[in-house]
Design a protein around this motif. Sequence first.
Motif, PDB file in Angstrom:
ATOM      1  N   ASN A   1      19.233   2.564  -6.328  1.00  0.00           N
ATOM      2  CA  ASN A   1      18.682   1.534  -7.193  1.00  0.00           C
ATOM      3  C   ASN A   1      17.287   1.135  -6.737  1.00  0.00           C
ATOM      4  OD1 ASN A   1      20.932   1.452  -8.813  1.00  0.00           O
ATOM      5  ND2 ASN A   1      21.959  -0.050  -7.537  1.00  0.00           N
ATOM      6  N   LYS A   2      16.602   2.068  -6.075  1.00  0.00           N
ATOM      7  CA  LYS A   2      15.257   1.784  -5.586  1.00  0.00           C
ATOM      8  C   LYS A   2      14.255   1.939  -6.716  1.00  0.00           C
ATOM      9  CE  LYS A   2      16.202   3.348  -0.926  1.00  0.00           C
ATOM     10  NZ  LYS A   2      15.858   4.305   0.119  1.00  0.00           N
ATOM     11  N   VAL A   3      13.251   1.109  -6.689  1.00  0.00           N
ATOM     12  CA  VAL A   3      12.180   1.186  -7.666  1.00  0.00           C
ATOM     13  C   VAL A   3      11.090   2.068  -7.069  1.00  0.00           C
ATOM     14  CG1 VAL A   3      10.444  -0.134  -8.927  1.00  0.00           C
ATOM     15  CG2 VAL A   3      12.708  -1.103  -8.540  1.00  0.00           C
ATOM     16  N   THR A   4      10.641   3.038  -7.812  1.00  0.00           N
ATOM     17  CA  THR A   4       9.596   3.914  -7.311  1.00  0.00           C
ATOM     18  C   THR A   4       8.241   3.366  -7.701  1.00  0.00           C
ATOM     19  OG1 THR A   4       9.736   5.275  -9.287  1.00  0.00           O
ATOM     20  CG2 THR A   4      11.061   5.955  -7.411  1.00  0.00           C
ATOM     21  N   ALA A   5       7.264   3.592  -6.832  1.00  0.00           N
ATOM     22  CA  ALA A   5       5.913   3.104  -7.077  1.00  0.00           C
ATOM     23  C   ALA A   5       4.971   4.291  -7.194  1.00  0.00           C
ATOM     24  CB  ALA A   5       5.463   2.197  -5.930  1.00  0.00           C
ATOM     25  N   ASN A   6       3.931   4.116  -7.966  1.00  0.00           N
ATOM     26  CA  ASN A   6       2.900   5.144  -8.073  1.00  0.00           C
ATOM     27  C   ASN A   6       2.129   5.214  -6.771  1.00  0.00           C
ATOM     28  OD1 ASN A   6       3.494   5.758 -10.728  1.00  0.00           O
ATOM     29  ND2 ASN A   6       2.091   4.213 -11.531  1.00  0.00           N
ATOM     30  N   MET A   7       1.739   6.427  -6.398  1.00  0.00           N
ATOM     31  CA  MET A   7       0.926   6.617  -5.215  1.00  0.00           C
ATOM     32  C   MET A   7      -0.540   6.607  -5.641  1.00  0.00           C
ATOM     33  SD  MET A   7       3.104   6.837  -2.766  1.00  0.00           S
ATOM     34  CE  MET A   7       2.332   7.598  -1.361  1.00  0.00           C
ATOM     35  N   VAL A   8      -1.356   5.899  -4.870  1.00  0.00           N
ATOM     36  CA  VAL A   8      -2.792   5.837  -5.139  1.00  0.00           C
ATOM     37  C   VAL A   8      -3.539   6.285  -3.897  1.00  0.00           C
ATOM     38  CG1 VAL A   8      -2.627   4.022  -6.896  1.00  0.00           C
ATOM     39  CG2 VAL A   8      -2.851   3.387  -4.498  1.00  0.00           C
ATOM     40  N   GLN A   9      -4.791   6.680  -4.086  1.00  0.00           N
ATOM     41  CA  GLN A   9      -5.590   7.200  -2.989  1.00  0.00           C
ATOM     42  C   GLN A   9      -6.673   6.198  -2.612  1.00  0.00           C
ATOM     43  OE1 GLN A   9      -7.543  10.890  -3.889  1.00  0.00           O
ATOM     44  NE2 GLN A   9      -7.712  11.459  -1.747  1.00  0.00           N
ATOM     45  N   CYS A  10      -6.810   5.978  -1.302  1.00  0.00           N
ATOM     46  CA  CYS A  10      -7.861   5.093  -0.801  1.00  0.00           C
ATOM     47  C   CYS A  10      -9.217   5.719  -1.120  1.00  0.00           C
ATOM     48  CB  CYS A  10      -7.704   4.901   0.711  1.00  0.00           C
ATOM     49  SG  CYS A  10      -9.038   3.928   1.465  1.00  0.00           S
ATOM     50  N   LYS A  11     -10.098   4.941  -1.709  1.00  0.00           N
ATOM     51  CA  LYS A  11     -11.422   5.428  -2.094  1.00  0.00           C
ATOM     52  C   LYS A  11     -12.263   5.793  -0.872  1.00  0.00           C
ATOM     53  CE  LYS A  11     -14.893   5.870  -5.022  1.00  0.00           C
ATOM     54  NZ  LYS A  11     -14.957   6.875  -6.032  1.00  0.00           N
ATOM     55  N   PHE A  12     -12.014   5.158   0.259  1.00  0.00           N
ATOM     56  CA  PHE A  12     -12.831   5.369   1.450  1.00  0.00           C
ATOM     57  C   PHE A  12     -12.364   6.562   2.281  1.00  0.00           C
ATOM     58  CE2 PHE A  12     -14.134   4.504   5.821  1.00  0.00           C
ATOM     59  CZ  PHE A  12     -15.500   4.347   5.648  1.00  0.00           C
ATOM     60  N   CYS A  13     -11.063   6.603   2.635  1.00  0.00           N
ATOM     61  CA  CYS A  13     -10.590   7.645   3.557  1.00  0.00           C
ATOM     62  C   CYS A  13      -9.724   8.705   2.889  1.00  0.00           C
ATOM     63  CB  CYS A  13      -9.816   7.027   4.718  1.00  0.00           C
ATOM     64  SG  CYS A  13      -8.242   6.283   4.239  1.00  0.00           S
ATOM     65  N   GLY A  14      -9.279   8.481   1.653  1.00  0.00           N
ATOM     66  CA  GLY A  14      -8.496   9.482   0.949  1.00  0.00           C
ATOM     67  C   GLY A  14      -7.004   9.443   1.229  1.00  0.00           C
ATOM     68  N   THR A  15      -6.537   8.473   2.000  1.00  0.00           N
ATOM     69  CA  THR A  15      -5.120   8.347   2.316  1.00  0.00           C
ATOM     70  C   THR A  15      -4.350   7.885   1.076  1.00  0.00           C
ATOM     71  OG1 THR A  15      -5.652   7.745   4.580  1.00  0.00           O
ATOM     72  CG2 THR A  15      -3.450   7.177   3.804  1.00  0.00           C
TER      73      THR A  15
ATOM     74  N   GLU B   1     -10.708   0.323  -8.113  1.00  0.00           N
ATOM     75  CA  GLU B   1     -10.571   1.301  -7.040  1.00  0.00           C
ATOM     76  C   GLU B   1      -9.567   0.777  -6.026  1.00  0.00           C
ATOM     77  OE1 GLU B   1     -14.614   1.508  -5.765  1.00  0.00           O
ATOM     78  OE2 GLU B   1     -15.065   3.157  -7.135  1.00  0.00           O
ATOM     79  N   PHE B   2      -8.876   1.690  -5.348  1.00  0.00           N
ATOM     80  CA  PHE B   2      -7.834   1.317  -4.394  1.00  0.00           C
ATOM     81  C   PHE B   2      -8.303   1.591  -2.971  1.00  0.00           C
ATOM     82  CE2 PHE B   2      -5.632   2.262  -8.339  1.00  0.00           C
ATOM     83  CZ  PHE B   2      -4.831   1.134  -8.478  1.00  0.00           C
ATOM     84  N   PHE B   3      -7.849   0.718  -2.063  1.00  0.00           N
ATOM     85  CA  PHE B   3      -8.188   0.850  -0.647  1.00  0.00           C
ATOM     86  C   PHE B   3      -6.939   0.608   0.186  1.00  0.00           C
ATOM     87  CE2 PHE B   3     -11.954  -0.419  -2.918  1.00  0.00           C
ATOM     88  CZ  PHE B   3     -12.909   0.458  -2.447  1.00  0.00           C
ATOM     89  N   CYS B   4      -6.851   1.303   1.351  1.00  0.00           N
ATOM     90  CA  CYS B   4      -5.666   1.170   2.187  1.00  0.00           C
ATOM     91  C   CYS B   4      -5.755  -0.035   3.119  1.00  0.00           C
ATOM     92  CB  CYS B   4      -5.434   2.453   2.993  1.00  0.00           C
ATOM     93  SG  CYS B   4      -6.749   2.841   4.161  1.00  0.00           S
ATOM     94  N   SER B   5      -6.959  -0.541   3.355  1.00  0.00           N
ATOM     95  CA  SER B   5      -7.107  -1.702   4.238  1.00  0.00           C
ATOM     96  C   SER B   5      -8.319  -2.519   3.818  1.00  0.00           C
ATOM     97  CB  SER B   5      -7.264  -1.247   5.695  1.00  0.00           C
ATOM     98  OG  SER B   5      -8.489  -0.560   5.858  1.00  0.00           O
ATOM     99  N   LYS B   6      -8.362  -3.727   4.318  1.00  0.00           N
ATOM    100  CA  LYS B   6      -9.486  -4.615   4.021  1.00  0.00           C
ATOM    101  C   LYS B   6     -10.773  -4.064   4.630  1.00  0.00           C
ATOM    102  CE  LYS B   6     -10.196  -9.536   3.658  1.00  0.00           C
ATOM    103  NZ  LYS B   6      -9.654 -10.855   3.989  1.00  0.00           N
ATOM    104  N   GLU B   7     -10.635  -3.438   5.796  1.00  0.00           N
ATOM    105  CA  GLU B   7     -11.797  -2.853   6.473  1.00  0.00           C
ATOM    106  C   GLU B   7     -12.441  -1.764   5.613  1.00  0.00           C
ATOM    107  OE1 GLU B   7     -12.802  -0.178  10.424  1.00  0.00           O
ATOM    108  OE2 GLU B   7     -10.856  -1.162  10.270  1.00  0.00           O
TER     109      GLU B   7
END
Length: 77
Positions: A35-49, A62-68
């Motif tokens: 019963n898990k909800v799946t989430a879309n995967m996005v790529q960090c604009k800076f590092c590509g993670t 745009e998406f980022f993995c961290s505030k830094e």
Amino acid sequence: MGIRLLLILLTLWALYIIVRGYIRRSRKPSVKKDNKVTANMVQCKFCGTYLPEPEALQHNGEFFCSKEHLIRQESSK
């Protein structure tokens, strides 16, 4: 006559066990539905993670993995 019947029954039983094992191996394993909800995967604009969208920081579409990484991307513009 009794031994012949016993041998026939043992042979039929052995064939049954072999066929049953073959059928079980050939079947695809059943997948349990969580019963898990799946989430879309996005790529960090800076590092590509790649990371789940709910965990990402979003700025100007745009998406980022961290505030830094968000700050570094903004300062490099």
